[in-house]
Enzyme design. Structure first.
Site, PDB file in Angstrom:
ATOM      1  N   HIS A   1      -0.178  -3.477  -4.901  1.00  0.00           N
ATOM      2  CA  HIS A   1       0.097  -2.165  -5.671  1.00  0.00           C
ATOM      3  C   HIS A   1      -1.234  -1.754  -6.263  1.00  0.00           C
ATOM      4  O   HIS A   1      -1.704  -0.817  -6.469  1.00  0.00           O
ATOM      5  CB  HIS A   1       1.164  -2.467  -6.977  1.00  0.00           C
ATOM      6  CG  HIS A   1       2.496  -2.733  -6.577  1.00  0.00           C
ATOM      7  ND1 HIS A   1       2.957  -4.028  -6.724  1.00  0.00           N
ATOM      8  CD2 HIS A   1       3.479  -2.020  -6.015  1.00  0.00           C
ATOM      9  CE1 HIS A   1       4.254  -3.820  -6.235  1.00  0.00           C
ATOM     10  NE2 HIS A   1       4.536  -2.718  -5.694  1.00  0.00           N
TER      11      HIS A   1
ATOM     12  N   GLN B   1       8.676   3.925   5.634  1.00  0.00           N
ATOM     13  CA  GLN B   1       8.425   4.706   4.198  1.00  0.00           C
ATOM     14  C   GLN B   1       7.562   5.948   4.261  1.00  0.00           C
ATOM     15  O   GLN B   1       7.814   6.802   3.982  1.00  0.00           O
ATOM     16  CB  GLN B   1       8.903   3.670   3.168  1.00  0.00           C
ATOM     17  CG  GLN B   1       8.649   4.424   1.714  1.00  0.00           C
ATOM     18  CD  GLN B   1       8.606   3.362   0.613  1.00  0.00           C
ATOM     19  OE1 GLN B   1       9.628   2.894   0.297  1.00  0.00           O
ATOM     20  NE2 GLN B   1       7.615   3.145  -0.033  1.00  0.00           N
TER      21      GLN B   1
HETATM   22  P1  AMP Z   1       7.313  -1.044  -4.406  1.00  0.00           P
HETATM   23  O1  AMP Z   1       7.057  -1.060  -5.723  1.00  0.00           O
HETATM   24  O2  AMP Z   1       7.748  -2.281  -3.577  1.00  0.00           O
HETATM   25  O3  AMP Z   1       8.390   0.143  -4.235  1.00  0.00           O
HETATM   26  O4  AMP Z   1       6.084  -0.385  -3.598  1.00  0.00           O
HETATM   27  C1  AMP Z   1       5.217   0.402  -4.146  1.00  0.00           C
HETATM   28  C2  AMP Z   1       4.219   0.735  -3.254  1.00  0.00           C
HETATM   29  O5  AMP Z   1       3.372  -0.315  -3.150  1.00  0.00           O
HETATM   30  C3  AMP Z   1       4.798   1.381  -1.992  1.00  0.00           C
HETATM   31  O6  AMP Z   1       3.793   2.392  -1.409  1.00  0.00           O
HETATM   32  C4  AMP Z   1       4.568   0.154  -1.142  1.00  0.00           C
HETATM   33  O7  AMP Z   1       4.160   0.498   0.320  1.00  0.00           O
HETATM   34  C5  AMP Z   1       3.114  -0.616  -1.700  1.00  0.00           C
HETATM   35  N1  AMP Z   1       2.858  -1.689  -1.296  1.00  0.00           N
HETATM   36  C6  AMP Z   1       3.799  -2.936  -1.616  1.00  0.00           C
HETATM   37  N2  AMP Z   1       3.254  -4.034  -1.210  1.00  0.00           N
HETATM   38  C7  AMP Z   1       2.204  -3.588  -0.714  1.00  0.00           C
HETATM   39  C8  AMP Z   1       1.039  -4.463   0.398  1.00  0.00           C
HETATM   40  N3  AMP Z   1       1.178  -5.675   0.195  1.00  0.00           N
HETATM   41  N4  AMP Z   1       0.185  -3.741   0.518  1.00  0.00           N
HETATM   42  C9  AMP Z   1      -0.040  -2.326   0.627  1.00  0.00           C
HETATM   43  N5  AMP Z   1       0.840  -1.678  -0.065  1.00  0.00           N
HETATM   44  C10 AMP Z   1       1.936  -2.169  -0.771  1.00  0.00           C
END
Ligand code: AMP
Length: 293
Positions: A41, A158
């Site tokens: 994030h 997504q």
């Molecule tokens: P989430 O809180 O899991 O819904 O993720 C929020 C955003 O963070 C989304 O756009 C995810 O794709 C991105 N995200 C989560 N984990 C990673 C990661 N390891 N690398 C890059 N982006 C991430």
């Protein structure tokens, strides 16, 4: 360096701040999240800073993207640590939407659906998931009205669903993808990694290694489906329960044909109770390059 960050839990106050910024010509980038923030994030936030003058982050655990037997209730909620981390990463505004401002009519939701793309891969095993994602992100786009929105390539499907939704509904928002943040051993960072016990955590980087082997096998001439099926079988023998391992065309996640050069191998696999996602984007040499060599 820590900086002043304001937290907004009402739509009206957030909108007032954002219109002040936009009136003074400042560019706004938006990073939607479900909280329990980690390096992945913060990587998005840092990237957003390179694109805009002000970065807005939302934290909202969105019930409509969870299936009935999924982890909505137990999803980790760590607001205090998240706020501190976002301050460190120079976030200007943290938006904590209220449930009744995201879904004013409760369970009676005006859905946003992206057909086709939402029904394959993760969509096939999590029916309704991408409908929930598209529906909440469309609302968040209306609330925040950013110039740019940043999403992680870890959730590659997504990212494509949101790009398509945004174009289809005419949001004047530039959608950017940011690379996957990994732990030093290669495991893609995820809030759900904490569901792994110590032995599972040690084994988890194998998922990324098997994807790398698929890429190598395809570069060595193995058919896509065979390379993917072998990786899936091997993961199963190593204690994973793969939902899928698939090689797809990167632009639309359809099954590639021989002329496609921009590819991606994607997987979703359970290890214990954690459902892990990962992918590797790769290009094949163009046919003319191959015939020259
Ligand atoms: P989430 O809180 O899991 O819904 O993720 C929020 C955003 O963070 C989304 O756009 C995810 O794709 C991105 N995200 C989560 N984990 C990673 C990661 N390891 N690398 C890059 N982006 C991430």
């Amino acid at each position: 360096m820590a900086t002043e960050m304001k937290t907004y839990s009402s739509l009206a106050s957030l909108r007032a701040q954002i219109s002040r910024w936009r009136c003074s010509g400042l560019k706004v980038a938006f990073v939607p999240t479900m909280g329990n923030l980690h390096g992945g994030h913060y990587g998005l936030v840092d990237y957003a800073h390179t694109l805009a003058d002000r970065v807005v982050v939302s934290i909202f655990v969105n019930p409509t993207q969870f299936g009935p037997n999924e982890d909505f209730a137990s999803y980790p909620r760590t607001l205090e640590a998240d706020s501190a981390g976002l301050r460190e990463h120079r976030t200007a505004a943290l938006y904590l939407p209220q449930m009744d401002e995201i879904y004013p009519y409760g369970e009676s939701v005006a859905w946003v659906e992206v057909p086709g793309l939402s029904e394959i891969l993760c969509g096939a095993v999590r029916p309704g998931h991408f409908r929930g994602v598209a529906s909440v992100v469309a609302r968040l786009f209306n609330h925040v009205a950013p110039d740019i929105a940043v999403f992680g390539e870890k959730d590659f499907q997504q990212l494509l669903v949101i790009r398509r939704m945004s174009t289809d509904l005419g949001f004047p928002i530039e959608i950017r993808g940011a690379p996957i943040a990994r732990d030093p051993d290669g495991l893609a960072q995820s809030s759900r990694n904490q569901y792994l016990d110590a032995a599972e955590r040690e084994r988890a980087p194998v998922l990324f290694q098997r994807l790398q082997e698929v890429v190598d096998a395809i570069r060595a001439g193995q058919p896509y489906a065979q390379a993917a099926a072998e990786a899936s079988a091997q993961l199963e023998s190593e204690g994973f329960r793969p939902d899928y391992v698939e090689v797809r065309r990167r632009s639309d996640l359809n099954v590639p044909d021989a002329s496609d050069r921009e590819l991606i191998v994607l997987t979703a696999a359970y290890l214990g109770r954690a459902r892990l996602l990962d992918n590797i984007q790769f290009d094949l040499p163009s046919v003319s390059d191959v015939s020259r060599s």
